[in-house]
Design a protein around this motif. Structure first.
Motif, PDB file in Angstrom:
ATOM      1  N   ARG A  56      27.136 -11.888 -15.987  1.00  0.00           N
ATOM      2  CA  ARG A  56      27.736 -11.530 -17.271  1.00  0.00           C
ATOM      3  C   ARG A  56      27.547 -12.683 -18.258  1.00  0.00           C
ATOM      4  O   ARG A  56      27.626 -13.852 -17.884  1.00  0.00           O
ATOM      5  CB  ARG A  56      29.219 -11.228 -17.107  1.00  0.00           C
ATOM      6  N   LEU A  57      27.303 -12.337 -19.485  1.00  0.00           N
ATOM      7  CA  LEU A  57      27.261 -13.301 -20.581  1.00  0.00           C
ATOM      8  C   LEU A  57      28.691 -13.502 -21.068  1.00  0.00           C
ATOM      9  O   LEU A  57      29.411 -12.523 -21.287  1.00  0.00           O
ATOM     10  CB  LEU A  57      26.389 -12.766 -21.710  1.00  0.00           C
ATOM     11  N   THR A  58      29.112 -14.751 -21.223  1.00  0.00           N
ATOM     12  CA  THR A  58      30.470 -15.029 -21.680  1.00  0.00           C
ATOM     13  C   THR A  58      30.451 -15.689 -23.057  1.00  0.00           C
ATOM     14  O   THR A  58      29.434 -16.267 -23.472  1.00  0.00           O
ATOM     15  CB  THR A  58      31.214 -15.958 -20.704  1.00  0.00           C
ATOM     16  N   MET A  59      31.575 -15.656 -23.718  1.00  0.00           N
ATOM     17  CA  MET A  59      31.689 -16.347 -25.000  1.00  0.00           C
ATOM     18  C   MET A  59      31.499 -17.851 -24.815  1.00  0.00           C
ATOM     19  O   MET A  59      31.022 -18.526 -25.725  1.00  0.00           O
ATOM     20  CB  MET A  59      33.038 -16.053 -25.664  1.00  0.00           C
ATOM     21  N   SER A  96      33.449 -11.475 -22.305  1.00  0.00           N
ATOM     22  CA  SER A  96      32.218 -11.396 -21.517  1.00  0.00           C
ATOM     23  C   SER A  96      31.632  -9.996 -21.640  1.00  0.00           C
ATOM     24  O   SER A  96      32.310  -9.063 -22.059  1.00  0.00           O
ATOM     25  CB  SER A  96      32.468 -11.742 -20.053  1.00  0.00           C
ATOM     26  N   THR A  97      30.365  -9.881 -21.267  1.00  0.00           N
ATOM     27  CA  THR A  97      29.685  -8.594 -21.325  1.00  0.00           C
ATOM     28  C   THR A  97      28.557  -8.539 -20.304  1.00  0.00           C
ATOM     29  O   THR A  97      27.974  -9.564 -19.953  1.00  0.00           O
ATOM     30  CB  THR A  97      29.100  -8.337 -22.736  1.00  0.00           C
ATOM     31  N   PRO A 111      23.241  -1.326 -23.093  1.00  0.00           N
ATOM     32  CA  PRO A 111      22.915  -0.353 -22.040  1.00  0.00           C
ATOM     33  C   PRO A 111      21.616  -0.664 -21.288  1.00  0.00           C
ATOM     34  O   PRO A 111      21.555  -0.497 -20.068  1.00  0.00           O
ATOM     35  CB  PRO A 111      22.824   0.970 -22.803  1.00  0.00           C
ATOM     36  N   ILE A 112      20.590  -1.148 -21.982  1.00  0.00           N
ATOM     37  CA  ILE A 112      19.335  -1.486 -21.290  1.00  0.00           C
ATOM     38  C   ILE A 112      19.537  -2.646 -20.325  1.00  0.00           C
ATOM     39  O   ILE A 112      18.931  -2.697 -19.257  1.00  0.00           O
ATOM     40  CB  ILE A 112      18.185  -1.773 -22.282  1.00  0.00           C
ATOM     41  N   ASP A 113      20.409  -3.600 -20.688  1.00  0.00           N
ATOM     42  CA  ASP A 113      20.698  -4.716 -19.792  1.00  0.00           C
ATOM     43  C   ASP A 113      21.382  -4.215 -18.520  1.00  0.00           C
ATOM     44  O   ASP A 113      21.025  -4.615 -17.409  1.00  0.00           O
ATOM     45  CB  ASP A 113      21.599  -5.745 -20.483  1.00  0.00           C
ATOM     46  N   VAL A 114      22.360  -3.361 -18.706  1.00  0.00           N
ATOM     47  CA  VAL A 114      23.096  -2.804 -17.563  1.00  0.00           C
ATOM     48  C   VAL A 114      22.130  -2.039 -16.655  1.00  0.00           C
ATOM     49  O   VAL A 114      22.147  -2.204 -15.434  1.00  0.00           O
ATOM     50  CB  VAL A 114      24.254  -1.900 -18.045  1.00  0.00           C
ATOM     51  N   ALA A 115      21.258  -1.226 -17.259  1.00  0.00           N
ATOM     52  CA  ALA A 115      20.299  -0.441 -16.481  1.00  0.00           C
ATOM     53  C   ALA A 115      19.323  -1.332 -15.706  1.00  0.00           C
ATOM     54  O   ALA A 115      18.980  -1.043 -14.563  1.00  0.00           O
ATOM     55  CB  ALA A 115      19.528   0.506 -17.398  1.00  0.00           C
TER      56      ALA A 115
END
Length: 116
Positions: A86-89, A20-21, A25-29
């Motif tokens: 979060r995006l997962t596999m 997962s992610t 960085p732009i997504d996190v921000a």
């Protein structure tokens, strides 16, 4: 409908490794994972990834994302899909390289039709 995320090689490797992610960085921000429709993805690649080799185009089923996916105005007022988790596999329908030829990223043939 499929929606698309463009990952740098190391971001894609981390998603595969970790399962997962939170995104780039732009997504996190921004607090959500940015996606594009088939029609928006080439402009996204040109605007944010011009000349970058080793990209991965990842397809996700918008319906399967459920209520965590919001369609919100962005470039020029167009609605873009944003994932508020979060995006997962498990979300990934398919992924494939996004090579450069003739100075532009080459998207899979039939991307528009395949996303409907």
């Amino acid at each position: 409908m499929l929606i698309y995320k463009i990952f740098l090689a190391d971001e894609w490797a981390a998603l595969r490794r970790d399962g997962s992610t939170e995104g780039a960085p732009i997504d996190v921000a921004d607090g959500y994972v940015h996606f594009s429709t088939a029609g928006q993805a080439p402009e996204t690649a040109e605007k944010y990834f011009a000349g970058i080799e080793g990209l991965m185009l990842v397809a996700v089923d918008a319906d399967a994302a459920g209520a965590d996916l919001k369609w919100e105005p962005s470039r020029g007022g167009a609605l873009f899909p944003h994932l508020y988790r979060r995006l997962t596999m498990d979300d990934v329908v398919w992924a494939q390289p996004l090579p450069i030829a003739g100075g532009a990223h080459q998207f899979p043939a039939g991307l528009e039709e395949a996303s409907r």
